[in-house]
Design an enzyme around this catalytic site. Structure first.
Site, PDB file in Angstrom:
ATOM      1  N   GLU A   1      82.562  41.202  48.734  1.00  0.00           N
ATOM      2  CA  GLU A   1      82.018  40.524  49.909  1.00  0.00           C
ATOM      3  C   GLU A   1      81.526  39.122  49.522  1.00  0.00           C
ATOM      4  O   GLU A   1      80.324  38.863  49.433  1.00  0.00           O
ATOM      5  CB  GLU A   1      80.905  41.337  50.558  1.00  0.00           C
ATOM      6  CG  GLU A   1      80.634  40.867  51.981  1.00  0.00           C
ATOM      7  CD  GLU A   1      79.520  41.598  52.665  1.00  0.00           C
ATOM      8  OE1 GLU A   1      79.685  41.944  53.840  1.00  0.00           O
ATOM      9  OE2 GLU A   1      78.461  41.817  52.042  1.00  0.00           O
TER      10      GLU A   1
ATOM     11  N   GLU B   1      72.019  48.590  54.098  1.00  0.00           N
ATOM     12  CA  GLU B   1      72.153  47.408  53.243  1.00  0.00           C
ATOM     13  C   GLU B   1      70.904  46.540  53.298  1.00  0.00           C
ATOM     14  O   GLU B   1      70.646  45.872  54.295  1.00  0.00           O
ATOM     15  CB  GLU B   1      73.358  46.565  53.662  1.00  0.00           C
ATOM     16  CG  GLU B   1      73.563  45.365  52.743  1.00  0.00           C
ATOM     17  CD  GLU B   1      74.775  44.530  53.112  1.00  0.00           C
ATOM     18  OE1 GLU B   1      75.159  43.675  52.291  1.00  0.00           O
ATOM     19  OE2 GLU B   1      75.330  44.724  54.210  1.00  0.00           O
TER      20      GLU B   1
END
Length: 298
Positions: A274, A177
């Site tokens: 998220e 990420e």
């Protein structure tokens, strides 16, 4: 059912305390595999994570995400996996490695930090088995200010190769990420192209990209072209609008277009939610669901 009709199933429903059968009316399933997380809907579902999963399923969600899964009791991990299977939901990512936000780790190469990372990957295999997960988030940590970037990249690649060798036999995938400079200044991995380069170097089905749309909007923008360029190495997406990191429709990102583009190119994986809720309480939770009905794919 048309999208406007699906919205009617979620807006203003009088849900009350959580129970094994929380909702008297169940909403139509979302087309995209949006994945809520713990406490996103706690005002409707209560504090118990299993009740929150049940309520999310009743609201039409077909996936779940839990960054902190490795920190949960083994028994809870198993119960979550069993419930997800029962409700025909997929498990999204959890965070595999402990992230150091201020000091170099994986950029240093061989040594204690690599050893600790590889141990966390071994442990993550067992976590994934319990909750039926496939993907786990990896963040390589802080940049090394005293070493040329090329050497740092080589160190990270070698560590990830060793991690991938652990995951491959189990069919599991670590997803790298990139994070933005504003929220997380000083991290090694920040851009999609950088993650793409690393994944190509690792050259394993067990090492792919987590494209967090919120982070990449801040870091470099140009979302759809960058998604296209990195497409064959992206295995997972996360969602959050900018500014604010709240649900879609609250900021500048045209999520309707971005998500439809991803869907039209053939992505059928999980899209993790998220972000926080832009408003508190039950009304804020319903606003989140309404936003996802608006940007769901056709």
């Amino acid at each position: 059912m048309q999208r406007r009709d699906a919205l009617k199933l979620t807006a203003g429903l009088p849900f009350v305390a959580a129970s094994p059968s929380i909702a008297s009316v169940k909403a139509e399933k979302f087309t995209a595999a949006f994945a809520p997380h713990h406490n996103m809907f706690k005002h409707h579902a209560g504090d118990d994570i299993l009740d929150q999963i049940r309520w999310s399923a009743d609201m039409g969600f077909t996936a779940w995400e839990d960054n902190g899964m490795p920190n949960r009791d083994v028994d809870v991990q198993k119960k979550i996996g069993e419930l997800l299977a029962k409700r025909d939901m997929r498990m999204g990512v959890f965070v595999a490695n402990k992230i150091n936000w201020t000091q170099p780790t994986l950029t240093l190469g061989a040594g204690e930090h690599r050893d600790a990372f590889l141990q966390s990957i071994r442990e993550s295999v067992e976590v994934a088995k319990r909750c039926h997960a496939t993907w786990m988030t990896v963040v390589p940590g802080f940049v090394n200010m005293r070493l040329e970037m090329g050497y740092q990249t080589a160190n990270v690649v070698e560590t990830l190769k060793q991690g991938a060798a652990i995951l491959e036999p189990h069919g599991l995938v670590m997803v790298l990420e990139p994070l933005n400079y504003r929220d997380h200044p000083g991290l090694f991995l920040t851009k999609a192209a950088q993650a793409y380069e690393i994944c190509k170097a690792v050259d394993s089905p067990a090492c792919k990209i987590l494209f967090d749309i919120y982070h990449q909007q801040i870091q470099e923008g140009n979302l759809i072209p960058n998604i296209d360029l990195a497409w064959d190495e992206i295995a997972y997406y996360q969602i959050g609008d900018n500014p604010g990191r709240k649900e879609p429709t609250t900021g500048e990102i045209n999520y309707g277009n971005v998500l439809q583009h991803i869907h039209d190119k053939g992505f059928r994986g999980i899209l993790g939610m998220e972000h926080g809720n832009s408003e508190g309480g039950k009304s804020g939770e319903m606003k989140v669901i309404e936003a996802y009905r608006m940007v769901d794919v056709q």
